[in-house]
Enzyme design. Structure first.
Site, PDB file in Angstrom:
ATOM      1  N   HIS A  82       0.834  -1.197   0.000  1.00  0.00           N
ATOM      2  CA  HIS A  82       0.000   0.000   0.000  1.00  0.00           C
ATOM      3  C   HIS A  82       0.879   1.262   0.000  1.00  0.00           C
ATOM      4  CE1 HIS A  82      -3.186   2.830   0.904  1.00  0.00           C
ATOM      5  NE2 HIS A  82      -4.070   1.865   0.831  1.00  0.00           N
ATOM      6  N   HIS A 170       9.515  14.408   8.885  1.00  0.00           N
ATOM      7  CA  HIS A 170      10.000  13.737  10.090  1.00  0.00           C
ATOM      8  C   HIS A 170      10.874  12.565   9.628  1.00  0.00           C
ATOM      9  CE1 HIS A 170      10.033  11.253  13.707  1.00  0.00           C
ATOM     10  NE2 HIS A 170       9.573  12.293  14.390  1.00  0.00           N
ATOM     11  N   PRO A 171      12.064  12.396  10.183  1.00  0.00           N
ATOM     12  CA  PRO A 171      13.018  11.418   9.632  1.00  0.00           C
ATOM     13  C   PRO A 171      12.529   9.971   9.620  1.00  0.00           C
ATOM     14  CG  PRO A 171      13.761  12.270  11.758  1.00  0.00           C
ATOM     15  CD  PRO A 171      12.633  13.137  11.316  1.00  0.00           C
ATOM     16  N   ALA A 173       8.914   9.226  10.709  1.00  0.00           N
ATOM     17  CA  ALA A 173       7.447   9.204  10.689  1.00  0.00           C
ATOM     18  C   ALA A 173       6.856   9.922   9.491  1.00  0.00           C
ATOM     19  CB  ALA A 173       6.892   9.803  11.984  1.00  0.00           C
ATOM     20  N   GLY A 174       7.693  10.550   8.671  1.00  0.00           N
ATOM     21  CA  GLY A 174       7.228  11.138   7.423  1.00  0.00           C
ATOM     22  C   GLY A 174       6.280  12.297   7.593  1.00  0.00           C
TER      23      GLY A 174
END
Length: 304
Positions: A82, A170-171, A173-174
């Site tokens: 996904h 976020h490195p 958590a995106g």
């Protein structure tokens, strides 16, 4: 009457049972919030939670789940069928009892602002909360996924987030999309072939983005452990593009490749109206059928 809003957050973890339970625990036993359902899929590598609650406690439980997801999920090590751009990938708020889209939008923006400041995650508002037309469609925001997001965010004119840090992800958590929307039906169809290319071609023919049905979003998914390919769909307006219409469209397109439908599946919850619509179609029920009067459960609810 208590105001209730539904929330269906999607997390990028569908394989590690320990992590999944820790995230879901954020919604268990909380006053003013009810956990309705959660489903995982190892091929998608995704967790979909469905909760309903009063706005204030719902906000706090969703924010707590963000903290847990940031702690547990590292997208630099994540693989799955996904598309995803965040540890918490998307958080829709849906009006239910005594609430409107405006109420859901207000809550979405409160959550988005808190996520951006508390966890330093870029937040994009989407669907009915979108601040620009090109941000309304989740697929447009997610394009490029986690790996392509740093480059994408360099375009500050188009992709400065609504909340949180600008110009960087976020490195681990995106980024995340948060917004209000009406109910959708997450509907998947599994095919009698492991050929992902066929599923991709069928998805392309039925989805709106490629000239298919206005309210269908679709992708092909490889269910390698089951030796099947899947057409995975979101029906974003089941009243205008019915579940049976999506089902029949996929069956029709599959026939050109000599492929049949093995089964279909619903992810999460769906409105009863969507199933009644299917029953009316396949049973060829006459127009004088009245679900409010002729479905027993509806009549029983009148007595409560």
């Amino acid at each position: 009457m208590k105001q209730l809003i539904e929330c269906v957050p999607n997390y990028s973890e569908g394989r590690d049972a320990g992590k999944i339970e820790q995230i879901v625990d954020c919604f268990r036993g909380k006053a003013g919030v009810r956990l309705l359902d959660y489903q995982t899929d190892p091929n998608h590598n995704r967790l979909v939670v469905t909760v309903i609650g009063e706005p204030a406690p719902l906000k706090e439980t969703v924010l707590a789940s963000f903290g847990k997801a940031v702690e547990l999920i590292d997208l630099t090590k994540h693989e799955g069928q996904h598309p995803r751009m965040g540890a918490v990938d998307v958080v829709p708020f849906i009006p239910c009892r005594g609430t409107t889209v405006e109420d859901a939008d207000r809550l979405a923006k409160e959550v988005g602002e808190a996520v951006g400041s508390r966890y330093q995650i870029p937040v994009f508002l989407y669907e009915d909360s979108a601040t620009a037309p090109h941000r309304q469609n989740l697929a447009s925001i997610r394009k490029g996924q986690f790996e392509g997001m740093p480059e994408k965010l360099k375009d500050t004119a188009m992709w400065t987030p609504d909340y949180g840090p600008a110009g960087r992800v976020h490195p681990t958590a995106g980024v995340v999309a948060v917004g209000a929307r009406m109910p959708l039906v997450a509907f998947n169809i599994n095919l009698s072939t492991p050929n992902l290319e066929i599923a991709d071609k069928i998805a392309k023919r039925v989805r709106n983005l490629s000239g298919g049905y206005r309210f269908i979003k679709a992708i092909g998914v490889d269910l390698s452990d089951r030796k099947m390919a899947q057409v995975s769909m979101n029906l974003v307006n089941y009243q205008k593009t019915a579940v049976y219409r999506a089902f029949e469209a996929v069956k029709m397109e599959a026939r050109r490749y000599g492929v049949s439908v093995v089964e279909s599946e619903v992810v999460g919850l769906l409105p009863m109206e969507a199933l009644i619509d299917c029953a009316e179609y396949y049973l060829q029920i006459s127009d004088d059928f009245d679900p409010a009067k002729q479905i027993m459960e509806n009549r029983l609810l009148e007595e409560e």
